[in-house]
Scaffold this motif. Structure first.
Motif, PDB file in Angstrom:
ATOM      1  N   GLU A  98       0.711  -0.806   0.239  1.00  0.00           N
ATOM      2  CA  GLU A  98      -0.211   0.192   0.192  1.00  0.00           C
ATOM      3  C   GLU A  98       0.850   0.852   0.065  1.00  0.00           C
ATOM      4  O   GLU A  98       0.224   2.041  -0.848  1.00  0.00           O
ATOM      5  CB  GLU A  98      -0.744   0.165   1.138  1.00  0.00           C
ATOM      6  CG  GLU A  98      -1.766  -0.990   1.393  1.00  0.00           C
ATOM      7  CD  GLU A  98      -2.339  -1.033   2.648  1.00  0.00           C
ATOM      8  OE1 GLU A  98      -3.953  -1.768   2.480  1.00  0.00           O
ATOM      9  OE2 GLU A  98      -2.285  -0.644   3.787  1.00  0.00           O
ATOM     10  N   GLN A  99       1.640   1.234   0.682  1.00  0.00           N
ATOM     11  CA  GLN A  99       2.882   2.512   0.778  1.00  0.00           C
ATOM     12  C   GLN A  99       3.776   2.669  -0.686  1.00  0.00           C
ATOM     13  O   GLN A  99       5.033   3.391  -0.336  1.00  0.00           O
ATOM     14  CB  GLN A  99       3.261   2.362   2.504  1.00  0.00           C
ATOM     15  CG  GLN A  99       1.497   2.162   2.855  1.00  0.00           C
ATOM     16  CD  GLN A  99       1.671   3.859   3.109  1.00  0.00           C
ATOM     17  OE1 GLN A  99       2.640   5.144   2.901  1.00  0.00           O
ATOM     18  NE2 GLN A  99      -0.069   3.300   3.581  1.00  0.00           N
ATOM     19  N   VAL A 100       4.499   1.675  -1.376  1.00  0.00           N
ATOM     20  CA  VAL A 100       5.201   1.611  -2.033  1.00  0.00           C
ATOM     21  C   VAL A 100       5.661   2.977  -2.820  1.00  0.00           C
ATOM     22  O   VAL A 100       4.391   3.730  -3.131  1.00  0.00           O
ATOM     23  CB  VAL A 100       5.493   0.440  -3.077  1.00  0.00           C
ATOM     24  CG1 VAL A 100       4.345   0.089  -3.619  1.00  0.00           C
ATOM     25  CG2 VAL A 100       6.631  -0.152  -3.368  1.00  0.00           C
ATOM     26  N   HIS A 101       6.534   3.197  -2.728  1.00  0.00           N
ATOM     27  CA  HIS A 101       6.841   4.131  -3.884  1.00  0.00           C
ATOM     28  C   HIS A 101       6.876   3.512  -5.184  1.00  0.00           C
ATOM     29  O   HIS A 101       7.482   2.065  -5.133  1.00  0.00           O
ATOM     30  CB  HIS A 101       8.733   4.490  -3.678  1.00  0.00           C
ATOM     31  CG  HIS A 101       8.132   5.995  -4.647  1.00  0.00           C
ATOM     32  ND1 HIS A 101       8.841   6.154  -5.696  1.00  0.00           N
ATOM     33  CD2 HIS A 101       8.357   7.349  -4.488  1.00  0.00           C
ATOM     34  CE1 HIS A 101       9.608   7.393  -6.199  1.00  0.00           C
ATOM     35  NE2 HIS A 101       9.006   8.342  -5.296  1.00  0.00           N
ATOM     36  N   ASP A 102       6.733   5.062  -6.874  1.00  0.00           N
ATOM     37  CA  ASP A 102       6.821   3.742  -7.885  1.00  0.00           C
ATOM     38  C   ASP A 102       7.622   2.971  -8.316  1.00  0.00           C
ATOM     39  O   ASP A 102       8.214   2.179  -8.887  1.00  0.00           O
ATOM     40  CB  ASP A 102       6.523   5.048  -8.771  1.00  0.00           C
ATOM     41  CG  ASP A 102       4.823   5.196  -8.705  1.00  0.00           C
ATOM     42  OD1 ASP A 102       3.880   4.537  -8.081  1.00  0.00           O
ATOM     43  OD2 ASP A 102       4.576   6.595  -9.470  1.00  0.00           O
ATOM     44  N   ALA A 103       9.164   3.564  -7.969  1.00  0.00           N
ATOM     45  CA  ALA A 103      10.547   3.033  -8.385  1.00  0.00           C
ATOM     46  C   ALA A 103      10.173   1.742  -7.612  1.00  0.00           C
ATOM     47  O   ALA A 103      11.452   0.914  -8.133  1.00  0.00           O
ATOM     48  CB  ALA A 103      11.104   3.911  -7.652  1.00  0.00           C
ATOM     49  N   PHE A 104       9.559   1.636  -6.413  1.00  0.00           N
ATOM     50  CA  PHE A 104       9.878   0.056  -6.084  1.00  0.00           C
ATOM     51  C   PHE A 104       8.914  -1.073  -6.616  1.00  0.00           C
ATOM     52  O   PHE A 104       8.864  -1.746  -5.862  1.00  0.00           O
ATOM     53  CB  PHE A 104      10.216   0.069  -4.451  1.00  0.00           C
ATOM     54  CG  PHE A 104      11.409   0.109  -4.133  1.00  0.00           C
ATOM     55  CD1 PHE A 104      12.348  -0.948  -3.855  1.00  0.00           C
ATOM     56  CD2 PHE A 104      12.068   1.696  -3.887  1.00  0.00           C
ATOM     57  CE1 PHE A 104      14.190  -0.634  -3.285  1.00  0.00           C
ATOM     58  CE2 PHE A 104      12.757   1.906  -4.007  1.00  0.00           C
ATOM     59  CZ  PHE A 104      14.272   0.565  -3.381  1.00  0.00           C
ATOM     60  N   LYS A 105       7.735  -0.333  -6.956  1.00  0.00           N
ATOM     61  CA  LYS A 105       6.465  -1.158  -7.175  1.00  0.00           C
ATOM     62  C   LYS A 105       6.629  -2.300  -7.938  1.00  0.00           C
ATOM     63  O   LYS A 105       6.045  -3.609  -7.696  1.00  0.00           O
ATOM     64  CB  LYS A 105       5.335  -0.374  -8.048  1.00  0.00           C
ATOM     65  CG  LYS A 105       4.126  -0.584  -8.070  1.00  0.00           C
ATOM     66  CD  LYS A 105       2.284   0.363  -8.393  1.00  0.00           C
ATOM     67  CE  LYS A 105       2.912   0.969  -7.905  1.00  0.00           C
ATOM     68  NZ  LYS A 105       1.718   2.186  -7.505  1.00  0.00           N
TER      69      LYS A 105
END
Length: 230
Positions: free
Chosen positions: A137-144
């Motif tokens: 739910e909180q992941v940043h786009d760079a790690f998605k």
């Protein structure tokens, strides 16, 4: 681009009291209070495959806060230069996170990380399913994209550590003792803004620990130890 340099220096087991706490003489040398802050930490991974790629997803809880701190981190060893490591991180899609150099006695590592918080009530870590959900739910786009490949998550941990806050000259020093199975790591760290200041502080910390006869010259790689022992 580099937001900070985190200087890390280590003490040996002589810095511990008979009760397994950081000894009073060490705390006094850094004007640190005996009262500590206790933390719980765990990581989520998929057969440790993300850790092997120098990527970690961490959940941390302080006894003094009503939140879980989530951290998404990618590490790059600094071999030729810091600029080269930053360039590689940017090529990999990590462009707007916090760029920090972990400044150890024997090595430097570029860490690119993103952090988020979710509310927590008790001083316990969430179970596997809840941990995985918080991260998704909180992941940043760079790690998605990377996080979405974790289809069979597992918990690495939990680990406990204590933290005291002290000072050395004008620097705020964190004194931490980590319990990683039967290993006890005593780490002193502080963040500064430049490599020149990092080099200066590193030497000050080393000299202080040497004067106390507790200096540990070998880097203690906490994350490596955690993933090797859990």
């Amino acid at each position: 681009m580099i937001s900070s340099y985190e200087v890390k220096v280590y003490a040996n087991r002589q810095a511990l009291s008979k009760k397994g706490k950081i000894a009073s003489f060490v705390l006094e040398a850094f004007n640190a209070k005996k009262k500590d802050e206790d933390f719980l930490v765990q990581f989520i991974d998929h057969d440790k495959t993300h850790y092997i790629e120098n990527m970690t997803y961490r959940i941390r809880k302080s006894e003094d806060e009503d939140i879980y701190q989530l951290q998404f981190k990618k590490r790059y060893p600094v071999t030729a230069s810091v600029d080269e490591a930053v360039s590689q991180a940017e090529q990999d899609g990590f462009k707007d996170g916090s760029f920090e150099i972990e400044y150890g006695a024997g090595r430097q590592t570029l860490s690119v990380y993103y952090e988020a918080e979710v509310s927590a009530k008790d001083h316990v870590l969430p179970d596997l399913a809840t941990s995985h959900l918080h991260l998704k739910e909180q992941v940043h786009d760079a790690f998605k994209t990377y996080l979405n490949t974790i289809t069979a998550p597992s918990i690495i941990g939990p680990i406990e550590f204590e933290r005291h806050i002290g000072r050395l000259d004008d620097y705020k020093i964190k004194l931490e003792k980590w319990d990683i199975k039967d290993k006890h790591i005593i780490e002193l760290s502080a963040k500064v803004l430049t490599e020149q200041e990092a080099r200066k502080l590193q030497q000050l910390l080393i000299e202080k620990l040497q004067s106390l006869h507790v200096y540990e010259p070998e880097d203690q790689l906490k994350t490596t130890m955690i993933f090797n022992h859990y």
